[in-house]
Design an enzyme around this catalytic site. Structure first.
Site, PDB file in Angstrom:
ATOM      1  N   GLY A 133      48.046 -48.649 -32.383  1.00 12.78           N
ATOM      2  CA  GLY A 133      46.933 -49.584 -32.321  1.00 12.78           C
ATOM      3  C   GLY A 133      46.397 -49.679 -30.913  1.00 12.78           C
ATOM      4  O   GLY A 133      46.988 -49.160 -29.962  1.00 12.78           O
ATOM      5  N   GLY A 135      44.517 -52.517 -28.168  1.00 14.07           N
ATOM      6  CA  GLY A 135      44.199 -53.903 -27.893  1.00 14.07           C
ATOM      7  C   GLY A 135      43.145 -54.043 -26.814  1.00 14.07           C
ATOM      8  O   GLY A 135      42.452 -53.080 -26.463  1.00 14.07           O
ATOM      9  N   SER A 136      43.038 -55.241 -26.269  1.00 13.56           N
ATOM     10  CA  SER A 136      42.017 -55.515 -25.259  1.00 13.56           C
ATOM     11  C   SER A 136      42.329 -54.857 -23.929  1.00 13.56           C
ATOM     12  O   SER A 136      41.414 -54.508 -23.180  1.00 13.56           O
ATOM     13  CB  SER A 136      41.884 -57.034 -25.059  1.00 13.56           C
ATOM     14  OG  SER A 136      41.568 -57.676 -26.275  1.00 13.56           O
ATOM     15  N   PHE A 137      43.620 -54.668 -23.633  1.00 13.34           N
ATOM     16  CA  PHE A 137      43.997 -54.165 -22.322  1.00 13.34           C
ATOM     17  C   PHE A 137      44.713 -52.820 -22.364  1.00 13.34           C
ATOM     18  O   PHE A 137      45.067 -52.292 -21.309  1.00 13.34           O
ATOM     19  CB  PHE A 137      44.903 -55.184 -21.605  1.00 13.34           C
ATOM     20  CG  PHE A 137      44.392 -56.586 -21.681  1.00 13.34           C
ATOM     21  CD1 PHE A 137      43.140 -56.906 -21.212  1.00 13.34           C
ATOM     22  CD2 PHE A 137      45.164 -57.590 -22.238  1.00 13.34           C
ATOM     23  CE1 PHE A 137      42.658 -58.203 -21.285  1.00 13.34           C
ATOM     24  CE2 PHE A 137      44.693 -58.892 -22.317  1.00 13.34           C
ATOM     25  CZ  PHE A 137      43.437 -59.191 -21.835  1.00 13.34           C
ATOM     26  N   GLY A 138      44.982 -52.283 -23.530  1.00 10.88           N
ATOM     27  CA  GLY A 138      45.714 -51.031 -23.568  1.00 10.88           C
ATOM     28  C   GLY A 138      45.964 -50.549 -24.977  1.00 10.88           C
ATOM     29  O   GLY A 138      45.280 -50.942 -25.930  1.00 10.88           O
ATOM     30  N   VAL A 139      47.004 -49.709 -25.091  1.00 11.23           N
ATOM     31  CA  VAL A 139      47.303 -49.025 -26.343  1.00 11.23           C
ATOM     32  C   VAL A 139      48.782 -49.217 -26.662  1.00 11.23           C
ATOM     33  O   VAL A 139      49.617 -49.327 -25.760  1.00 11.23           O
ATOM     34  CB  VAL A 139      46.976 -47.521 -26.240  1.00 11.23           C
ATOM     35  CG1 VAL A 139      47.133 -46.836 -27.590  1.00 11.23           C
ATOM     36  CG2 VAL A 139      45.560 -47.315 -25.715  1.00 11.23           C
ATOM     37  N   VAL A 140      49.103 -49.254 -27.963  1.00 10.12           N
ATOM     38  CA  VAL A 140      50.487 -49.323 -28.430  1.00 10.12           C
ATOM     39  C   VAL A 140      50.827 -47.997 -29.095  1.00 10.12           C
ATOM     40  O   VAL A 140      50.093 -47.528 -29.966  1.00 10.12           O
ATOM     41  CB  VAL A 140      50.699 -50.487 -29.411  1.00 10.12           C
ATOM     42  CG1 VAL A 140      52.156 -50.539 -29.878  1.00 10.12           C
ATOM     43  CG2 VAL A 140      50.301 -51.806 -28.764  1.00 10.12           C
ATOM     44  N   LYS A 156      54.056 -50.656 -25.526  1.00 11.36           N
ATOM     45  CA  LYS A 156      52.721 -51.178 -25.230  1.00 11.36           C
ATOM     46  C   LYS A 156      52.375 -50.849 -23.780  1.00 11.36           C
ATOM     47  O   LYS A 156      53.088 -51.243 -22.857  1.00 11.36           O
ATOM     48  CB  LYS A 156      52.671 -52.688 -25.461  1.00 11.36           C
ATOM     49  CG  LYS A 156      51.304 -53.306 -25.189  1.00 11.36           C
ATOM     50  CD  LYS A 156      51.352 -54.817 -25.210  1.00 11.36           C
ATOM     51  CE  LYS A 156      51.661 -55.346 -26.587  1.00 11.36           C
ATOM     52  NZ  LYS A 156      51.564 -56.836 -26.621  1.00 11.36           N
ATOM     53  N   ASP A 253      47.929 -67.060 -33.979  1.00  7.31           N
ATOM     54  CA  ASP A 253      47.220 -65.840 -34.386  1.00  7.31           C
ATOM     55  C   ASP A 253      47.897 -65.188 -35.587  1.00  7.31           C
ATOM     56  O   ASP A 253      48.063 -63.961 -35.619  1.00  7.31           O
ATOM     57  CB  ASP A 253      47.143 -64.859 -33.222  1.00  7.31           C
ATOM     58  CG  ASP A 253      46.035 -63.830 -33.411  1.00  7.31           C
ATOM     59  OD1 ASP A 253      45.128 -64.087 -34.227  1.00  7.31           O
ATOM     60  OD2 ASP A 253      46.074 -62.770 -32.751  1.00  7.31           O
TER      61      ASP A 253
END
Length: 441
Positions: A133, A135-140, A156, A253
């Site tokens: 996946g 996200g806002s600041f990086g990748v998992v 992450k 969330d």
């Protein structure tokens, strides 16, 4: 009168007349330039001449050599700290870097102690396999250990540049702190280690081998789930949410994308990006979360407490059965546009499930189900023994499990428990997986 000695004025013997010098030049032929300089200056002049001579010889030997020019910028005595981090400089504004492809190689201190710079485990200890996946600041990524390719983890990777530019340093540190200090729970993904390099932040997370993916992917591929599957997923998530509330954490969330199913179909709560430490009885007022899962208390901009997580869980269970949101907010783009009217009552479900949805999704806080104690006693969960739930004695429905794992084995959990206990110091309440060893960037 006799010979009279002519007196010389003081200092006249130091002068060399201009006319006398010109006469000497005329006698020697062409005019010659004579250096009348001190020894240090003469030495400097000779060095310049020697440098020019060497440069000319070098050009003759290497005709392909091109002269390169460099733009030397004036040194700034002040540290390169962004305006929004340190405001002591008044009107000082740092110009934008000319090479934006270079990440910021400093600010290690901003992410300490949650992300140490030295760790036994680092990014070189794993092999990245596929992306899970973004996200806002990086990748998992899904990764496997170098010494054991069968053991799977989630790594992450977050970019410092993005975090600093979006002013989310405190948010990222808060997420890492909550996950590291949180004790083990069977339905919450564990954080084994965190560290940082010059440009990135890394978090080593639990990722079950043979996972079927997040709950949203499973629901999208297989459609609406049965009430039996929803009952077990709801009970496991309720147990995880109650565990967070007991440890003074509000999640904020709960949604399909933040729930991962293991190979047997058990739920794991992931992504603590919006979680916050909040003591029982306290309240907060930050508007955050996913719009379609946001409770009326959050959307209105007022204060709220832990009970908003139960509303989000009700929306999740409603979607799993009906495939639609309980309120017509699928097109909402702002929390002010959310509407909490025209409630969509589930059709074709049991009376117990319909009553559970009516209570969890009630707009009025006085009529809403807002605690684990009330949910635990609801008739829909009558067949679930919550004391045995954490031992995973219940077999999930076949529709949400992985067909490759037809039997349940606790060896995977045993390995995870051993790793977690090794890395968690109960006495000080801190994750101590990393030791003080150098990490070569």
């Amino acid at each position: 009168m006799g010979n009279v000695a002519t007196r010389k004025r003081p200092g006249c013997h130091h002068h060399i007349g201009r006319n006398e010098e010109n006469l000497d030049d005329d006698e020697d032929g062409p005019a010659k330039k004579r250096l009348r300089i001190g020894e240090p200056q003469a030495e400097n002049e000779y060095q310049k001449l020697a440098f020019k001579s060497r440069l000319q010889k070098l050009k003759k030997c290497r005709p392909h050599l091109k002269r390169r020019t460099y733009k030397v910028e004036e040194a700034d005595p002040r540290p390169p700290v962004p305006r929004f981090i340190v405001d002591d400089y008044g009107d000082y504004e740092k110009p934008e870097p000319t090479r934006k492809e270079f990440a910021i190689p400093w600010f290690e201190h901003l992410f300490l102690p949650e992300f140490p710079t030295r760790s036994v485990i680092n990014e070189k200890s794993f092999v990245l396999e596929r992306q899970l996946g973004r996200g806002s600041f990086g990748v998992v990524y899904c990764a496997s250990a170098i010494h054991d390719s069968e053991r799977k983890f989630a790594i992450k990777m977050q970019e410092k540049r993005e975090i600093i530019s979006k002013r989310a340093v405190l948010q990222v540190k808060r997420e890492a702190s909550i996950q590291r200090l949180l004790p083990s729970h069977p339905f919450i993904a564990r954080t084994y280690s965190t560290w940082q390099t010059r440009t990135h932040l890394y978090s080593l997370l639990q990722y079950p081998t043979g996972s079927t993916g997040d709950l949203f992917s499973v629901w999208r591929q297989r459609g609406s789930l049965s009430e039996a599957a929803i009952r077990l997923i709801g009970a496991e998530l309720a147990s995880a949410i109650d565990f967070l509330h007991q440890n003074d954490v509000i999640y904020r969330d709960v949604k399909l994308e933040n729930v991962v199913l293991d190979q047997w179909g058990h739920a794991l709560l992931i992504d603590f990006g919006l979680a916050k430490k909040l003591k029982q009885g306290s309240s907060t007022g930050t508007i955050c979360g996913t719009l379609q899962y946001m409770s009326p208390d959050v959307a209105s901009g007022g204060t709220y407490s832990h009970y908003v997580d139960w509303w989000s869980l009700g929306v999740l269970l409603h979607i799993l059965l009906t495939g639609i949101y309980p309120y017509p907010n699928s097109e909402a783009t702002h929390h002010a546009n959310l509407k909490f009217i025209d409630y969509s009552t589930p059709i074709g479900c049991s009376r117990e499930f319909a009553n559970l949805m009516d209570r969890m999704l009630a707009v009025s806080i006085t009529h809403r189900l807002c605690s684990f104690t009330v949910l635990h006693a609801h008739p829909f969960f009558r067949s679930i023994d919550f004391s045995k739930l954490e031992q995973k004695d219940y077999t999930p429905a076949a529709e949400i499990g992985n067909a490759e794992y037809d039997t349940y084995h606790k060896s995977e959990d045993a390995l995870d428990d051993a790793l977690f206990k090794e890395n968690y110091d109960v006495s000080c309440g801190r994750n101590v997986i990393f030791a003080v060893l150098p990490v070569f960037w």
